[in-house]
Design an enzyme around this catalytic site. Structure first.
Site, PDB file in Angstrom:
ATOM      1  N   TYR A 102      15.359  66.887  -8.618  1.00  0.00           N
ATOM      2  CA  TYR A 102      15.433  67.717  -9.819  1.00  0.00           C
ATOM      3  C   TYR A 102      16.290  67.032 -10.878  1.00  0.00           C
ATOM      4  CZ  TYR A 102      13.182  71.472  -7.244  1.00  0.00           C
ATOM      5  OH  TYR A 102      12.280  72.227  -6.531  1.00  0.00           O
ATOM      6  N   ARG A 116      18.843  72.847 -13.529  1.00  0.00           N
ATOM      7  CA  ARG A 116      18.280  74.181 -13.269  1.00  0.00           C
ATOM      8  C   ARG A 116      17.032  74.433 -14.102  1.00  0.00           C
ATOM      9  NH1 ARG A 116      23.689  77.833 -12.610  1.00  0.00           N
ATOM     10  NH2 ARG A 116      24.182  77.060 -10.529  1.00  0.00           N
ATOM     11  N   CYS A 133       4.147  69.682  -9.189  1.00  0.00           N
ATOM     12  CA  CYS A 133       5.543  70.067  -8.940  1.00  0.00           C
ATOM     13  C   CYS A 133       5.956  69.807  -7.500  1.00  0.00           C
ATOM     14  CB  CYS A 133       5.767  71.528  -9.323  1.00  0.00           C
ATOM     15  SG  CYS A 133       4.714  72.693  -8.454  1.00  0.00           S
TER      16      CYS A 133
END
Length: 173
Positions: A102, A116, A133
């Site tokens: 991420y 986030r 994803c």
């Protein structure tokens, strides 16, 4: 809006297509799992079942057969804020077999501290497989989440590696 479900080794994969673009897709055979993912301004009230959706079905079948690149060339339509739309576009440039964290995904999106927000982009992605994803992992290298379940995410990652895609493991910090 048209619907088609394809059997895959990871379970049934259903697509909702309208106006020559995928609006929602995922490992389900239940329409109720997909329709809420389509933003209201793109949602059509009538859904027609079709066994074959032409280039959309072909792209998924090619992916299952080992030709991994075509799914990210299929037109998709998702609506949200500018960061999410940009993040989804960026995710489509991540090559099959690549796994990134991420943190790395946030950097690719031009906002290295927005870890986030990068996770939110993955979580709100309505067009699984076409916007890959599943290629984003937690910073510690764990799978993290996936709307369609971690076994499906692991199958996708393994499938890409098994078909010769390079495997790049992200920064485990």
């Amino acid at each position: 809006m048209y619907r088609s479900t394809i059997d895959t080794p990871a379970g049934p994969f259903t697509m909702l297509v309208a106006d020559e673009a995928v609006l929602a897709s995922g490992w389900t055979s239940t329409l109720d799992d997909l329709v809420p993912l389509v933003v209201p301004e793109l949602r059509l009230t009538e859904v027609t079942e079709r066994a074959d959706l032409g280039p959309f079905t072909r792209a998924v079948q090619d992916y299952l057969d080992g030709d991994l690149g075509g799914v990210t060339q299929v037109p998709v339509r998702q609506r949200s804020g500018s960061f999410l739309e940009h993040a989804w576009d960026v995710l489509r440039t991540v090559p099959a077999g690549t796994q990134l964290t991420y943190r790395e995904y946030a950097s690719l999106c031009g906002r290295p501290d927005a870890i986030r927000a990068a996770g939110n982009a993955c979580g709100r992605n309505a067009v699984a497989l076409f916007v890959p994803c599943h290629r984003v992992l937690r910073t510690d290298g764990a799978l993290g989440g996936f709307r369609w379940g971690l076994p499906v995410k692991q199958w996708l990652l393994d499938h890409e590696v098994a078909h010769g895609a390079a495997r790049i493991v992200g920064d485990p910090r």
